[in-house]
Design a protein around this motif. Sequence first.
Motif, mmCIF file in Angstrom:
data_model
loop_
_atom_site.group_PDB
_atom_site.id
_atom_site.type_symbol
_atom_site.label_atom_id
_atom_site.label_comp_id
_atom_site.label_asym_id
_atom_site.label_seq_id
_atom_site.Cartn_x
_atom_site.Cartn_y
_atom_site.Cartn_z
ATOM 1 N N PHE A 158 -36.536 0.628 13.668
ATOM 2 C CA PHE A 158 -37.606 1.131 12.795
ATOM 3 C C PHE A 158 -38.446 -0.031 12.291
ATOM 4 N N ILE A 159 -39.680 0.301 11.964
ATOM 5 C CA ILE A 159 -40.602 -0.643 11.339
ATOM 6 C C ILE A 159 -41.180 0.037 10.117
ATOM 7 N N THR A 160 -41.174 -0.671 9.005
ATOM 8 C CA THR A 160 -41.827 -0.172 7.794
ATOM 9 C C THR A 160 -43.036 -1.062 7.493
ATOM 10 N N ILE A 161 -44.077 -0.429 6.991
ATOM 11 C CA ILE A 161 -45.254 -1.138 6.473
ATOM 12 C C ILE A 161 -45.547 -0.459 5.143
ATOM 13 N N LEU A 162 -45.067 -1.065 4.056
ATOM 14 C CA LEU A 162 -45.095 -0.402 2.754
ATOM 15 C C LEU A 162 -46.029 -1.111 1.774
ATOM 16 N N CYS A 163 -46.091 -0.578 0.577
ATOM 17 C CA CYS A 163 -46.935 -1.124 -0.496
ATOM 18 C C CYS A 163 -48.394 -1.230 -0.042
ATOM 19 N N ASP A 164 -48.851 -0.220 0.691
ATOM 20 C CA ASP A 164 -50.240 -0.155 1.151
ATOM 21 C C ASP A 164 -50.617 -1.291 2.093
ATOM 22 N N GLY A 165 -49.644 -1.850 2.811
ATOM 23 C CA GLY A 165 -49.915 -2.959 3.723
ATOM 24 C C GLY A 165 -51.049 -2.684 4.679
ATOM 25 N N VAL A 166 -51.136 -1.461 5.209
ATOM 26 C CA VAL A 166 -52.210 -1.166 6.166
ATOM 27 C C VAL A 166 -53.581 -1.108 5.489
ATOM 28 N N ASN A 167 -53.618 -0.930 4.179
ATOM 29 C CA ASN A 167 -54.900 -0.912 3.475
ATOM 30 C C ASN A 167 -55.583 -2.273 3.465
ATOM 31 N N TYR A 168 -54.830 -3.338 3.710
ATOM 32 C CA TYR A 168 -55.390 -4.678 3.624
ATOM 33 C C TYR A 168 -55.856 -5.223 4.966
ATOM 34 N N VAL A 169 -55.757 -4.429 6.014
ATOM 35 C CA VAL A 169 -56.263 -4.845 7.315
ATOM 36 C C VAL A 169 -57.773 -4.678 7.276
ATOM 37 N N THR A 170 -58.485 -5.765 7.525
ATOM 38 C CA THR A 170 -59.939 -5.726 7.382
ATOM 39 C C THR A 170 -60.673 -5.558 8.703
ATOM 40 N N GLU A 171 -60.039 -5.860 9.823
ATOM 41 C CA GLU A 171 -60.707 -5.771 11.120
ATOM 42 C C GLU A 171 -59.888 -4.922 12.074
ATOM 43 N N GLY A 172 -60.047 -3.635 12.034
ATOM 44 C CA GLY A 172 -59.389 -2.742 12.970
ATOM 45 C C GLY A 172 -57.873 -2.847 12.951
ATOM 46 N N LEU A 173 -57.228 -1.746 12.909
ATOM 47 C CA LEU A 173 -55.771 -1.693 12.889
ATOM 48 C C LEU A 173 -55.277 -1.085 14.185
ATOM 49 N N SER A 174 -54.333 -1.754 14.812
ATOM 50 C CA SER A 174 -53.714 -1.227 16.017
ATOM 51 C C SER A 174 -52.212 -1.182 15.815
ATOM 52 N N PHE A 175 -51.630 -0.043 16.110
ATOM 53 C CA PHE A 175 -50.179 0.087 16.026
ATOM 54 C C PHE A 175 -49.520 -0.184 17.376
ATOM 55 N N ARG A 176 -50.284 -0.652 18.356
ATOM 56 C CA ARG A 176 -49.733 -0.880 19.699
ATOM 57 C C ARG A 176 -48.582 -1.878 19.694
ATOM 58 N N SER A 177 -48.764 -2.994 18.992
ATOM 59 C CA SER A 177 -47.692 -3.998 18.984
ATOM 60 C C SER A 177 -46.468 -3.477 18.241
ATOM 61 N N ALA A 178 -46.678 -2.632 17.238
ATOM 62 C CA ALA A 178 -45.539 -2.023 16.544
ATOM 63 C C ALA A 178 -44.789 -1.100 17.503
ATOM 64 N N TYR A 179 -45.521 -0.302 18.243
ATOM 65 C CA TYR A 179 -44.901 0.602 19.221
ATOM 66 C C TYR A 179 -44.097 -0.200 20.239
ATOM 67 N N ASP A 180 -44.682 -1.281 20.729
ATOM 68 C CA ASP A 180 -44.007 -2.107 21.726
ATOM 69 C C ASP A 180 -42.760 -2.792 21.173
ATOM 70 N N ALA A 181 -42.679 -2.971 19.869
ATOM 71 C CA ALA A 181 -41.543 -3.651 19.238
ATOM 72 C C ALA A 181 -40.399 -2.699 18.890
ATOM 73 N N LEU A 182 -40.595 -1.396 19.133
ATOM 74 C CA LEU A 182 -39.571 -0.405 18.799
ATOM 75 C C LEU A 182 -38.688 -0.065 19.991
ATOM 76 N N ASN A 183 -37.411 0.185 19.706
ATOM 77 C CA ASN A 183 -36.522 0.760 20.707
ATOM 78 C C ASN A 183 -37.001 2.169 21.033
ATOM 79 N N PRO A 184 -36.654 2.710 22.204
ATOM 80 C CA PRO A 184 -36.976 4.120 22.483
ATOM 81 C C PRO A 184 -36.416 5.010 21.367
ATOM 82 N N GLY A 185 -37.234 5.918 20.873
ATOM 83 C CA GLY A 185 -36.824 6.787 19.771
ATOM 84 C C GLY A 185 -36.972 6.144 18.405
ATOM 85 N N GLY A 186 -37.463 4.893 18.374
ATOM 86 C CA GLY A 186 -37.666 4.205 17.098
ATOM 87 C C GLY A 186 -38.789 4.838 16.302
#
Length: 152
Positions: free
Chosen positions: A99-127
């Motif tokens: 699992f990956i958590t991004i808490l405390c509004d972490g995604v709100n501070y991304v200023t130039e486009g947000l991609s979850f691709r690298s997060a997806y690639d970092a997860l085990n199947p079913g993560g």
Amino acid sequence: MFGSLAGVYDRFMYDADYDKWFAGVLGLIKSVCPTAREGLDAACGSGTFTLKLADAGYRMTGSDISEEMLSEALQKGKGRAGFIRQDLNDIRLNRPVDFITILCDGVNYVTEGLSFRSAYDALNPGGVLIFDISSEYKLSEIIGNNTFSDDC
């Protein structure tokens, strides 16, 4: 962005109900990914949630782009979790996690486009990726053009 606040960030967050927030996140992890053993807390800041998850029995890594915040997390962590410096949009791990958590509004501070691709690639199947985000209502109506200050 938070580098200059790293030394006082936890004091500014004194009124956050971390225990209640953590209970909700832990409940999600246990219900969606009951066999989870290892996780990444991306945009971990001073490491509060990283360490709570480590204390709950998960092998945890926290990541943040701010060296100052990571320094605070390392001091608080006392070896209970690992910490690495990396951008939220470029998550790279030695091995996939459950699992990956991004808490405390972490995604709100991304200023130039947000991609979850690298997060997806970092997860085990079913993560699972768990994140929170401020709503449009909160940003426009509660925060709006207001200025907030605090004496810690």
